[in-house]
Design a protein around this motif. Structure first.
Motif, mmCIF file in Angstrom:
data_model
loop_
_atom_site.group_PDB
_atom_site.id
_atom_site.type_symbol
_atom_site.label_atom_id
_atom_site.label_comp_id
_atom_site.label_asym_id
_atom_site.label_seq_id
_atom_site.Cartn_x
_atom_site.Cartn_y
_atom_site.Cartn_z
ATOM 1 N N PHE A 9 0.809 -1.221 0.000
ATOM 2 C CA PHE A 9 0.000 0.000 0.000
ATOM 3 C C PHE A 9 0.845 1.274 0.000
ATOM 4 O O PHE A 9 0.300 2.382 -0.001
ATOM 5 C CB PHE A 9 -0.953 -0.004 1.195
ATOM 6 C CG PHE A 9 -2.118 -0.937 1.025
ATOM 7 C CD1 PHE A 9 -3.194 -0.584 0.230
ATOM 8 C CD2 PHE A 9 -2.118 -2.175 1.645
ATOM 9 C CE1 PHE A 9 -4.272 -1.453 0.064
ATOM 10 C CE2 PHE A 9 -3.185 -3.051 1.479
ATOM 11 C CZ PHE A 9 -4.262 -2.689 0.682
ATOM 12 N N GLN A 10 2.166 1.117 0.011
ATOM 13 C CA GLN A 10 3.098 2.237 -0.131
ATOM 14 C C GLN A 10 2.800 3.367 0.874
ATOM 15 O O GLN A 10 2.805 4.557 0.529
ATOM 16 C CB GLN A 10 3.079 2.782 -1.562
ATOM 17 C CG GLN A 10 3.493 1.747 -2.592
ATOM 18 C CD GLN A 10 3.474 2.294 -4.011
ATOM 19 O OE1 GLN A 10 2.716 3.203 -4.336
ATOM 20 N NE2 GLN A 10 4.333 1.747 -4.864
ATOM 21 N N GLY A 11 2.526 2.974 2.115
ATOM 22 C CA GLY A 11 2.309 3.966 3.156
ATOM 23 C C GLY A 11 0.929 4.593 3.165
ATOM 24 O O GLY A 11 0.673 5.493 3.978
ATOM 25 N N ASP A 12 0.034 4.139 2.300
ATOM 26 C CA ASP A 12 -1.336 4.673 2.263
ATOM 27 C C ASP A 12 -2.165 3.921 3.302
ATOM 28 O O ASP A 12 -2.837 2.941 2.991
ATOM 29 C CB ASP A 12 -1.929 4.501 0.864
ATOM 30 C CG ASP A 12 -3.329 5.097 0.742
ATOM 31 O OD1 ASP A 12 -3.888 5.536 1.770
ATOM 32 O OD2 ASP A 12 -3.872 5.098 -0.382
ATOM 33 N N PHE A 13 -2.128 4.417 4.548
ATOM 34 C CA PHE A 13 -2.788 3.711 5.636
ATOM 35 C C PHE A 13 -4.309 3.848 5.574
ATOM 36 O O PHE A 13 -5.024 3.013 6.120
ATOM 37 C CB PHE A 13 -2.249 4.185 6.986
ATOM 38 C CG PHE A 13 -0.961 3.521 7.372
ATOM 39 C CD1 PHE A 13 -0.939 2.520 8.327
ATOM 40 C CD2 PHE A 13 0.231 3.879 6.763
ATOM 41 C CE1 PHE A 13 0.238 1.884 8.679
ATOM 42 C CE2 PHE A 13 1.414 3.252 7.107
ATOM 43 C CZ PHE A 13 1.423 2.257 8.063
ATOM 44 N N PHE A 14 -4.803 4.874 4.918
ATOM 45 C CA PHE A 14 -6.254 5.011 4.760
ATOM 46 C C PHE A 14 -6.790 3.863 3.901
ATOM 47 O O PHE A 14 -7.755 3.182 4.278
ATOM 48 C CB PHE A 14 -6.606 6.349 4.111
ATOM 49 C CG PHE A 14 -8.079 6.523 3.831
ATOM 50 C CD1 PHE A 14 -8.926 7.003 4.815
ATOM 51 C CD2 PHE A 14 -8.612 6.180 2.589
ATOM 52 C CE1 PHE A 14 -10.295 7.143 4.564
ATOM 53 C CE2 PHE A 14 -9.966 6.316 2.338
ATOM 54 C CZ PHE A 14 -10.808 6.803 3.325
ATOM 55 N N THR A 15 -6.168 3.636 2.763
ATOM 56 C CA THR A 15 -6.608 2.549 1.875
ATOM 57 C C THR A 15 -6.375 1.198 2.530
ATOM 58 O O THR A 15 -7.182 0.275 2.397
ATOM 59 C CB THR A 15 -5.859 2.626 0.532
ATOM 60 O OG1 THR A 15 -6.088 3.910 -0.054
ATOM 61 C CG2 THR A 15 -6.337 1.548 -0.425
ATOM 62 N N MET A 16 -5.284 1.082 3.258
ATOM 63 C CA MET A 16 -4.987 -0.165 3.957
ATOM 64 C C MET A 16 -6.040 -0.446 5.023
ATOM 65 O O MET A 16 -6.496 -1.582 5.176
ATOM 66 C CB MET A 16 -3.600 -0.090 4.577
ATOM 67 C CG MET A 16 -3.147 -1.380 5.241
ATOM 68 S SD MET A 16 -1.425 -1.236 5.800
ATOM 69 C CE MET A 16 -1.288 -2.747 6.770
ATOM 70 N N ALA A 17 -6.446 0.593 5.771
ATOM 71 C CA ALA A 17 -7.480 0.419 6.796
ATOM 72 C C ALA A 17 -8.803 0.005 6.161
ATOM 73 O O ALA A 17 -9.501 -0.872 6.679
ATOM 74 C CB ALA A 17 -7.647 1.706 7.599
ATOM 75 N N ARG A 18 -9.151 0.642 5.055
ATOM 76 C CA ARG A 18 -10.397 0.277 4.368
ATOM 77 C C ARG A 18 -10.334 -1.161 3.877
ATOM 78 O O ARG A 18 -11.319 -1.910 3.981
ATOM 79 C CB ARG A 18 -10.635 1.226 3.187
ATOM 80 C CG ARG A 18 -11.959 0.961 2.454
ATOM 81 C CD ARG A 18 -12.202 2.018 1.406
ATOM 82 N NE ARG A 18 -11.132 2.026 0.412
ATOM 83 C CZ ARG A 18 -10.958 3.003 -0.481
ATOM 84 N NH1 ARG A 18 -11.738 4.062 -0.477
ATOM 85 N NH2 ARG A 18 -9.974 2.936 -1.346
#
Length: 293
Positions: free
Chosen positions: A97-106
């Protein structure tokens, strides 16, 4: 395949032999379902990477090593080895996710990564598919022992006294003409059993997060299908604690809550409160570290 587990068994098996196995499975619509025994946890990361390489090579889904829930084997050392494997997989997901924790959380809390590239039994701590049910497929599968067409609870409970029945063949042996009922009550009990009714489970703080034990292992350990093995309880509780620490430390859980990725009645709220109190008791503060190196 005992890769990375039993060197004595594997010493005479070449890479070409493994290629033959995977080729056979691919040509015959077979599946890949690795199991992780406690004895293999010291090589868990190397094992996982080997399975990934082979599955990619033969176009199989990413492997999901399922824990073998045997008694005696899951100790402090083997549990810690498993946690290192979990951390390896989680860092792999972060890189994806390359540090995209919002997308990872979703992805984790809303989309729920079942049958996905990162299908791992520990990622979604509160799995609605497992709540109140046994986490393996035995309650949703019909299992038949090929040698005598016995109807069994699962592959690990093929004991006399536990068989649900047997298919009866005609005189040619080529056609099923009837079913001989055997231990029907026992069979129905197992197929409909609710894990929150098990001894010790109904009031356990981890009951909504636990994948629960293996009925066969429990029967072999205590003689009772439904009595949990305490070392497996410890393993499951440690996994939940580890994942909750990870979700809070990374900020993933807060992202999920603030964006309504989880429902208001989700056990995650209780688990978060419990985790914070656990850290307060030991005098340890959380350090939200989204996008950490």
């Amino acid at each position: 395949i005992n890769k990375m587990l039993n060197e004595e068994l594997e010493k005479d098996i070449s890479d070409e032999d493994y290629d033959k196995i995977f080729t056979f499975l691919k040509e015959n619509n077979g599946g890949i379902h690795p199991m992780m025994a406690a004895a293999a946890t010291k090589n868990a990361i190397d094992n996982y990477e080997w399975w990934k390489e082979m599955c990619n090579k033969y176009d199989f889904p990413r492997p999901r090593p399922l824990i073998v829930r045997n008694p005696y084997e899951w100790t402090g050392e083997t549990i810690n080895n498993y946690l290192k494997y979990m951390e390896h997989v989680l860092l792999e997901i972060e890189d994806f996710f390359q540090g995209d924790f919002f997308t990872m959380a979703r992805y984790i809390f809303q989309e729920r990564p079942l049958a996905d590239n990162f299908e791992a039994s520990f990622i979604d701590v509160v799995s609605p598919e497992c709540r109140g049910r046994i986490a393996c497929s035995m309650q949703s599968s019909l299992v038949i022992r090929i040698s005598d067409l016995a109807i069994t609870i699962c592959h690990r409970t093929c004991y006399e006294g536990l068989l649900g029945g047997k298919y009866i063949l005609d005189e040619t042996g080529n056609k099923i003409i009837d079913i001989q009922p055997l231990n029907v009550g026992q069979y129905i009990d197992a197929k409909t059993f609710r894990t929150d009714l098990a001894v010790g489970c109904s009031n356990c703080w981890n009951r909504h997060s636990c994948l629960h034990g293996c009925l066969g292992a429990q029967r072999e350990y205590s003689g009772d299908l439904y009595v949990p093995i305490m070392s497996i309880c410890k393993l499951e509780q440690t996994i939940t604690d580890f994942m909750m620490d990870y979700y809070i430390n990374t900020g993933l859980l807060d992202i999920a809550i603030s964006n309504n990725f989880i429902k208001p009645d989700s056990p995650y709220y209780h688990l978060k409160e419990r985790t914070i109190k656990r850290h307060e008791r030991i005098g340890q503060n959380f350090n939200n570290n989204c996008g950490r190196n």
